[in-house]
Structure formats: C-alpha cells, structure tokens
Scaffold this active site. Structure first.
Site, PDB file in Angstrom:
ATOM      1  N   LYS A   8       0.850  -1.300   0.100  1.00  0.00           N
ATOM      2  CA  LYS A   8       0.067  -0.023   0.029  1.00  0.00           C
ATOM      3  C   LYS A   8       0.830   1.303  -0.011  1.00  0.00           C
ATOM      4  O   LYS A   8       0.680   2.286  -0.732  1.00  0.00           O
ATOM      5  CB  LYS A   8      -1.025   0.067   1.143  1.00  0.00           C
ATOM      6  CG  LYS A   8      -1.922  -0.972   1.231  1.00  0.00           C
ATOM      7  CD  LYS A   8      -3.030  -0.513   2.530  1.00  0.00           C
ATOM      8  CE  LYS A   8      -2.461  -0.555   3.703  1.00  0.00           C
ATOM      9  NZ  LYS A   8      -2.028  -1.776   4.195  1.00  0.00           N
ATOM     10  N   ARG A  83      -9.917   1.801   8.224  1.00  0.00           N
ATOM     11  CA  ARG A  83      -9.661   0.657   8.635  1.00  0.00           C
ATOM     12  C   ARG A  83     -10.847  -0.146   9.364  1.00  0.00           C
ATOM     13  O   ARG A  83     -10.437  -1.402   9.574  1.00  0.00           O
ATOM     14  CB  ARG A  83      -8.319   0.303   9.701  1.00  0.00           C
ATOM     15  CG  ARG A  83      -7.131   0.321   8.714  1.00  0.00           C
ATOM     16  CD  ARG A  83      -6.008   0.526   9.590  1.00  0.00           C
ATOM     17  NE  ARG A  83      -4.906  -0.288   9.623  1.00  0.00           N
ATOM     18  CZ  ARG A  83      -3.642   0.110   8.988  1.00  0.00           C
ATOM     19  NH1 ARG A  83      -3.630   1.347   8.380  1.00  0.00           N
ATOM     20  NH2 ARG A  83      -2.493  -0.683   9.179  1.00  0.00           N
ATOM     21  N   ARG A 122      10.873  -6.960   5.486  1.00  0.00           N
ATOM     22  CA  ARG A 122      10.642  -5.836   5.867  1.00  0.00           C
ATOM     23  C   ARG A 122      11.249  -5.509   7.359  1.00  0.00           C
ATOM     24  O   ARG A 122      11.928  -4.820   7.615  1.00  0.00           O
ATOM     25  CB  ARG A 122       9.268  -5.183   5.724  1.00  0.00           C
ATOM     26  CG  ARG A 122       9.268  -3.746   6.070  1.00  0.00           C
ATOM     27  CD  ARG A 122       7.900  -2.978   5.636  1.00  0.00           C
ATOM     28  NE  ARG A 122       7.119  -3.516   6.745  1.00  0.00           N
ATOM     29  CZ  ARG A 122       5.683  -2.997   6.658  1.00  0.00           C
ATOM     30  NH1 ARG A 122       5.091  -2.486   5.652  1.00  0.00           N
ATOM     31  NH2 ARG A 122       4.691  -3.420   7.726  1.00  0.00           N
ATOM     32  N   ARG A 128      11.070  -1.926  11.483  1.00  0.00           N
ATOM     33  CA  ARG A 128       9.985  -1.375  12.117  1.00  0.00           C
ATOM     34  C   ARG A 128       9.557  -2.215  13.240  1.00  0.00           C
ATOM     35  O   ARG A 128       9.485  -3.232  13.442  1.00  0.00           O
ATOM     36  CB  ARG A 128       8.846  -1.393  11.097  1.00  0.00           C
ATOM     37  CG  ARG A 128       8.316  -0.192  10.279  1.00  0.00           C
ATOM     38  CD  ARG A 128       7.453  -0.264   9.346  1.00  0.00           C
ATOM     39  NE  ARG A 128       5.871  -0.807  10.043  1.00  0.00           N
ATOM     40  CZ  ARG A 128       4.849  -0.461   9.414  1.00  0.00           C
ATOM     41  NH1 ARG A 128       4.944  -0.135   8.346  1.00  0.00           N
ATOM     42  NH2 ARG A 128       3.724  -1.108   9.907  1.00  0.00           N
ATOM     43  N   ARG A 139      -1.650  -7.774  13.130  1.00  0.00           N
ATOM     44  CA  ARG A 139      -2.051  -6.788  12.177  1.00  0.00           C
ATOM     45  C   ARG A 139      -2.922  -7.448  11.033  1.00  0.00           C
ATOM     46  O   ARG A 139      -3.986  -7.040  10.589  1.00  0.00           O
ATOM     47  CB  ARG A 139      -0.993  -5.860  11.726  1.00  0.00           C
ATOM     48  CG  ARG A 139      -1.075  -4.703  12.727  1.00  0.00           C
ATOM     49  CD  ARG A 139       0.595  -4.641  12.502  1.00  0.00           C
ATOM     50  NE  ARG A 139       1.235  -4.019  11.417  1.00  0.00           N
ATOM     51  CZ  ARG A 139       2.438  -4.713  10.962  1.00  0.00           C
ATOM     52  NH1 ARG A 139       3.065  -5.232  12.000  1.00  0.00           N
ATOM     53  NH2 ARG A 139       2.978  -4.107   9.987  1.00  0.00           N
TER      54      ARG A 139
HETATM   55  P1  AMP Z   1       0.669   1.133   8.652  1.00  0.00           P
HETATM   56  O1  AMP Z   1       1.830   1.576   8.322  1.00  0.00           O
HETATM   57  O2  AMP Z   1      -0.649   1.552   7.896  1.00  0.00           O
HETATM   58  O3  AMP Z   1       0.755  -0.408   8.534  1.00  0.00           O
HETATM   59  O4  AMP Z   1       0.009   1.453  10.086  1.00  0.00           O
HETATM   60  C1  AMP Z   1       0.993   1.027  11.179  1.00  0.00           C
HETATM   61  C2  AMP Z   1       0.002   1.015  12.390  1.00  0.00           C
HETATM   62  O5  AMP Z   1      -0.185   2.367  12.674  1.00  0.00           O
HETATM   63  C3  AMP Z   1      -1.018   0.184  12.624  1.00  0.00           C
HETATM   64  O6  AMP Z   1      -0.826  -1.132  12.898  1.00  0.00           O
HETATM   65  C4  AMP Z   1      -2.100   0.722  13.445  1.00  0.00           C
HETATM   66  O7  AMP Z   1      -1.602   0.571  14.798  1.00  0.00           O
HETATM   67  C5  AMP Z   1      -1.674   2.494  13.187  1.00  0.00           C
HETATM   68  N1  AMP Z   1      -2.711   2.766  12.160  1.00  0.00           N
HETATM   69  C6  AMP Z   1      -2.625   3.252  11.068  1.00  0.00           C
HETATM   70  N2  AMP Z   1      -3.648   3.578  10.354  1.00  0.00           N
HETATM   71  C7  AMP Z   1      -4.418   3.328  11.099  1.00  0.00           C
HETATM   72  C8  AMP Z   1      -5.822   3.649  11.192  1.00  0.00           C
HETATM   73  N3  AMP Z   1      -6.520   3.901  10.138  1.00  0.00           N
HETATM   74  N4  AMP Z   1      -6.597   3.265  12.347  1.00  0.00           N
HETATM   75  C9  AMP Z   1      -6.170   2.838  13.430  1.00  0.00           C
HETATM   76  N5  AMP Z   1      -4.863   2.637  13.701  1.00  0.00           N
HETATM   77  C10 AMP Z   1      -4.134   2.908  12.315  1.00  0.00           C
END
Ligand code: AMP
Length: 185
Positions: A8, A83, A122, A128, A139
């Site tokens: 993404k 989400r 990754r 990360r 996740r």
């Molecule tokens: P990502 O980089 O999109 O994988 O997001 C990393 C982490 O940020 C996720 O596992 C959540 O803990 C938090 N996060 C990102 N986007 C959201 C969202 N729309 N709602 C809630 N938590 C989010």
C-alpha cells in the site's frame, strides 16, 4: 485498502506521483509523531507496538485535521485509512463537510503466506518496531476481521477497484491505473 505487506505505502507514493496528488498515510503520520515525541505519538505508540489499531477518536481527528491542509485541495489518496466501519462513516462525514466525494477505492490483494514473507523481510531491512512475528499476525488478523469486510460496502457503492498486488512494483502500479480507468472511468 489492503493487508499489511501488500505494498500500500509503495503504491500510494507512486500513484500520488502519477496523479499529481498527495498521499496521506496514517501509519506514516503516527510514526513521524512517535519519532518527534509528540503527545499524539505517545498516545499512538503503545497501540502500534502491539499491532492494535489506534483508537478511532485519535485517528479520525488526525485525518480530519490533515484533510483541512491546503495541499489536499488538489486531490489526495488515503493509505491505511479507513480501517474499520466507524472510520468509514467518519470519512464520509468528513468528506461531506468539505463538499468532497470519494472517486474510488483501491483494494490490493495477496495471499497471507506472501504477506508474511514480505513483512518478515521488511522487519529485517527496515526494523519497524511492529514487524515482530506477533505484531505481524495480529495486524493481519485485524485486517481480515475488521477491514477486509469494508470493501463490500465500497463495491456496492460502485467505487471498488480490486487489484492483484503480487508482481513487480511498476507492474502493480500499471495494473492499478488501468483498473481505475476501466472500472471507475
Ligand atoms: P501501517 O503503516 O498502515 O501498517 O500502520 C501502522 C500502524 O499504525 C497500524 O498497525 C496501527 O496501529 C496504526 N494505524 C495506521 N492507520 C490506522 C488507522 N486507520 N486506524 C487505527 N490505527 C491505524
């Protein structure tokens, strides 16, 4: 939309360039806030480390705020938001308040074993904090239970472009652009 590891973030950045719009990644905004030790970062950190979603009121307010910025007016792409069902509703409300509508929703797909392989790589390459085996599994579980079902509602609204996320990065970008053109006009 799409599960963790599907690409993404990578594709959002490329599409932003193709269409001359800004990519808004909620994960990136949270990570930047954690790095800068802001209040938002402190709140988000505990959830992110466990692989849990940051509470809706925090995330929704942050997105609403970002949508008010000047650079968003020429167009934007959301990466990692909405989400869950509450965020879908909040996004509709926020967009209506600005007088905007979604042009389309892209769903990127890949099998779970491909995702685990990519996320493990990754973890090794980028370090990360949430890319631990437990964080990855958590996740992905949240994605399949809370986020994936939302695509049906967008499909019913005629907005969904579903694209295979497996392949070369540029190939997937081409596929997305072609699917958007074919399905959404
Ligand atoms: P990502 O980089 O999109 O994988 O997001 C990393 C982490 O940020 C996720 O596992 C959540 O803990 C938090 N996060 C990102 N986007 C959201 C969202 N729309 N709602 C809630 N938590 C989010």
């Amino acid at each position: 939309m799409g599960p963790q590891g599907v690409g993404k973030g990578t594709q959002a950045a490329r599409l932003a360039e193709v269409f001359g719009i800004v990519a808004i990644s909620t994960g990136d905004i949270f990570r930047a806030n954690i790095k800068d030790n802001t209040e938002l970062g402190t709140t988000a950190k505990a959830y992110i480390e466990k692989g849990d979603l940051v509470p809706d009121e925090v995330t929704n307010a942050m997105v609403h705020d970002r949508l008010g910025d000047e650079d968003v007016k020429a167009g934007f792409l959301l990466d990692g938001y909405p989400r869950n069902a509450a965020q879908v509703a909040e996004l509709d409300t926020a967009l209506a308040s600005f007088g905007w509508e979604l042009d389309g929703v892209i769903e990127l797909t890949a099998e779970r074993d491909v995702l685990i392989e990519r996320l493990t790589k990754r973890a090794h390459d980028e370090g990360r904090e949430d890319d631990t085996p437990e964080g990855i599994a958590r996740r992905l579980d949240i994605y399949y239970t809370e986020t994936a079902p939302l695509t049906e509602a967008y499909a019913a609204r005629g907005l969904l472009a579903k694209v295979d996320g497996v392949g070369e990065i540029s190939e997937v970008t081409d596929r997305i652009v072609a699917t958007l053109a074919a399905q959404l006009g």
